[in-house]
Design an enzyme around this catalytic site. Structure first.
Site, mmCIF file in Angstrom:
data_model
loop_
_atom_site.group_PDB
_atom_site.id
_atom_site.type_symbol
_atom_site.label_atom_id
_atom_site.label_comp_id
_atom_site.label_asym_id
_atom_site.label_seq_id
_atom_site.Cartn_x
_atom_site.Cartn_y
_atom_site.Cartn_z
ATOM 1 N N ARG A 157 5.525 -6.081 2.830
ATOM 2 C CA ARG A 157 5.244 -7.368 2.165
ATOM 3 C C ARG A 157 6.372 -7.763 1.222
ATOM 4 N NH1 ARG A 157 -0.421 -5.444 0.400
ATOM 5 N NH2 ARG A 157 0.429 -3.562 1.364
ATOM 6 N N TRP A 158 6.981 -6.782 0.603
ATOM 7 C CA TRP A 158 8.129 -7.054 -0.280
ATOM 8 C C TRP A 158 9.246 -7.720 0.532
ATOM 9 C CZ3 TRP A 158 13.270 -5.790 -0.481
ATOM 10 C CH2 TRP A 158 13.925 -5.893 -1.723
ATOM 11 N N ARG B 79 3.386 2.773 14.477
ATOM 12 C CA ARG B 79 4.214 1.579 14.202
ATOM 13 C C ARG B 79 5.274 1.417 15.293
ATOM 14 N NH1 ARG B 79 4.749 0.613 7.766
ATOM 15 N NH2 ARG B 79 2.563 0.944 7.340
ATOM 16 N N ASN C 243 1.350 6.695 10.847
ATOM 17 C CA ASN C 243 2.527 5.811 10.891
ATOM 18 C C ASN C 243 3.293 5.884 12.218
ATOM 19 O OD1 ASN C 243 3.361 6.117 7.345
ATOM 20 N ND2 ASN C 243 2.186 4.537 8.397
ATOM 21 N N ARG D 105 11.319 -5.793 7.861
ATOM 22 C CA ARG D 105 10.531 -4.754 7.185
ATOM 23 C C ARG D 105 11.408 -3.567 6.753
ATOM 24 N NH1 ARG D 105 5.271 -4.610 7.516
ATOM 25 N NH2 ARG D 105 5.280 -2.337 7.549
ATOM 26 N N HIS E 18 11.738 -1.009 3.341
ATOM 27 C CA HIS E 18 11.754 0.460 3.259
ATOM 28 C C HIS E 18 13.014 0.946 2.535
ATOM 29 C CE1 HIS E 18 8.201 0.583 5.598
ATOM 30 N NE2 HIS E 18 8.762 0.255 6.742
ATOM 31 N N SER F 193 0.441 10.535 9.205
ATOM 32 C CA SER F 193 0.358 10.893 10.629
ATOM 33 C C SER F 193 -0.022 9.661 11.464
ATOM 34 C CB SER F 193 -0.612 12.057 10.843
ATOM 35 O OG SER F 193 -1.733 11.934 10.028
ATOM 36 N N ASP G 220 2.999 1.858 -1.194
ATOM 37 C CA ASP G 220 2.626 0.835 -0.217
ATOM 38 C C ASP G 220 3.215 -0.523 -0.620
ATOM 39 O OD1 ASP G 220 1.408 -0.278 1.974
ATOM 40 O OD2 ASP G 220 -0.604 -0.337 1.111
ATOM 41 N N ARG H 226 -7.490 1.874 -1.212
ATOM 42 C CA ARG H 226 -7.872 2.897 -0.226
ATOM 43 C C ARG H 226 -7.074 4.164 -0.458
ATOM 44 N NH1 ARG H 226 -7.049 -1.340 3.185
ATOM 45 N NH2 ARG H 226 -4.914 -0.719 3.583
HETATM 46 C C1 FPP Z 1 4.238 1.586 3.101
HETATM 47 O O1 FPP Z 1 4.702 0.267 3.111
HETATM 48 C C2 FPP Z 1 5.315 2.550 3.075
HETATM 49 C C3 FPP Z 1 5.618 3.403 4.088
HETATM 50 C C4 FPP Z 1 4.912 3.439 5.363
HETATM 51 C C5 FPP Z 1 6.684 4.374 4.000
HETATM 52 C C6 FPP Z 1 7.163 4.796 2.638
HETATM 53 C C7 FPP Z 1 8.625 4.863 2.711
HETATM 54 C C8 FPP Z 1 9.469 4.643 1.690
HETATM 55 C C9 FPP Z 1 9.026 4.403 0.311
HETATM 56 C C10 FPP Z 1 10.935 4.554 1.908
HETATM 57 C C11 FPP Z 1 11.690 5.784 2.161
HETATM 58 C C12 FPP Z 1 11.226 6.994 1.471
HETATM 59 C C13 FPP Z 1 11.988 8.105 1.296
HETATM 60 C C14 FPP Z 1 11.393 9.309 0.756
HETATM 61 C C15 FPP Z 1 13.394 8.151 1.623
HETATM 62 P P1 FPP Z 1 4.250 -0.676 4.311
HETATM 63 O O2 FPP Z 1 5.358 -0.730 5.294
HETATM 64 O O3 FPP Z 1 2.954 -0.220 4.874
HETATM 65 O O4 FPP Z 1 4.095 -2.051 3.564
HETATM 66 P P2 FPP Z 1 3.126 -3.238 3.962
HETATM 67 O O5 FPP Z 1 1.711 -2.724 3.831
HETATM 68 O O6 FPP Z 1 3.454 -4.286 2.974
HETATM 69 O O7 FPP Z 1 3.456 -3.633 5.371
#
Ligand code: FPP
Length: 244
Positions: free
Chosen positions: A22-23, A69, A66, A31, A35, A64, A18, A192
């Site tokens: 934010r990164w 988004r 996601n 965003r 990723h 499921s 997660d 969580r």
């Molecule tokens: C949560 O960060 C991350 C995800 C919803 C997806 C995870 C995906 C990756 C690590 C990249 C690709 C992976 C592979 C296997 C190629 P968030 O977007 O919810 O972050 P935030 O809470 O800061 O908005």
């Protein structure tokens, strides 16, 4: 291998990755850039796990939920999975990794379904680290599917409901081939489980790190495993001092 391997490795580490968004936000980037950086962290974590001799690593790649988004973000994530499968499969095969994908499957594009199948069959005989991606995965859905399967068997007279045990139930989950996770890590400061491995995590040690996923690296994993090694796990029993 610059960092030393922790003395007492968990058998199964599962990670809720997660903080990509934010990164990116901190860097005034879209965003999707978060990723993309998250994919590099996946690569580094997988390499580190293999180098340390970790037996099972499970990564929550797409829940499921996601799907809710924006379309562009979902599209970008799907594009990254395609890119990851294309670019990393040879290395994973070379590293003797066995790939599994747990989740719904039927809802993702057919070319991704094909990639999933190919990656699983290509690595089916590998005996190194089990690398499992939870992809279009939801813990409640997984449990309901297992309940439905058992209920159908009971209805057809193939199963006596009195014989249902936790072990039988677990054998109907996506993770039937894996041990339960003994360490679940979530990055980005959120505390969580977000519908991840709900049944399987019953006795897992939970570790919540402030690190945003794209910053997670070999050193972060090593430090997390050191923390795990320092915890005493009692599984509901008394600790060794109280028993003595
Ligand atoms: C949560 O960060 C991350 C995800 C919803 C997806 C995870 C995906 C990756 C690590 C990249 C690709 C992976 C592979 C296997 C190629 P968030 O977007 O919810 O972050 P935030 O809470 O800061 O908005």
């Amino acid at each position: 291998m610059p960092e030393k391997t922790p003395s007492h490795l968990p058998k199964h580490v599962a990670i809720i990755m997660d903080g990509n968004g934010r990164w990116a936000k901190k860097r005034y980037l879209p965003r999707e850039a978060g990723h993309y950086a998250g994919m590099s962290a996946v690569r580094e974590t997988v390499r580190a796990g293999c180098d340390m001799g970790l037996e099972n690593l499970t990564l929550f790649a797409f829940s499921s939920e996601n799907w809710k988004r924006p379309k562009t973000e979902v599209g970008a994530l799907m594009g990254l999975f395609r890119a990851y499968f294309r670019s990393d499969m040879d290395e994973l095969v070379e590293r003797n990794v066995r790939m599994r994908i747990i989740g719904h499957r039927g809802r993702v594009a057919s070319d991704i379904q094909q990639m999933i199948q190919d990656s699983e069959s290509r690595t089916a005989k590998n005996t190194g680290m089990n690398l499992t991606f939870a992809f279009d995965y939801g813990g409640k859905e997984e449990i309901v599917a297992a309940v439905q399967e058992l209920a159908r068997a009971a209805k057809d007279g193939r199963l006596d409901p009195e014989t249902i045990t936790p072990e039988l139930f677990a054998s109907r989950l996506f993770t039937s081939a894996l041990p339960e996770p003994d360490l679940v890590i979530r990055t980005s400061g959120e505390h969580r489980l977000s519908n991840f491995l709900l049944w399987q995590s019953a006795y897992a040690e939970l570790l919540f790190l402030d690190t945003l996923w794209p910053d997670f690296d070999r050193a972060t994993l090593t430090a997390a495993l050191e923390q795990f090694a320092a915890r005493e796990r009692r599984f509901g029993a008394l600790d060794s001092e109280a028993v003595a």
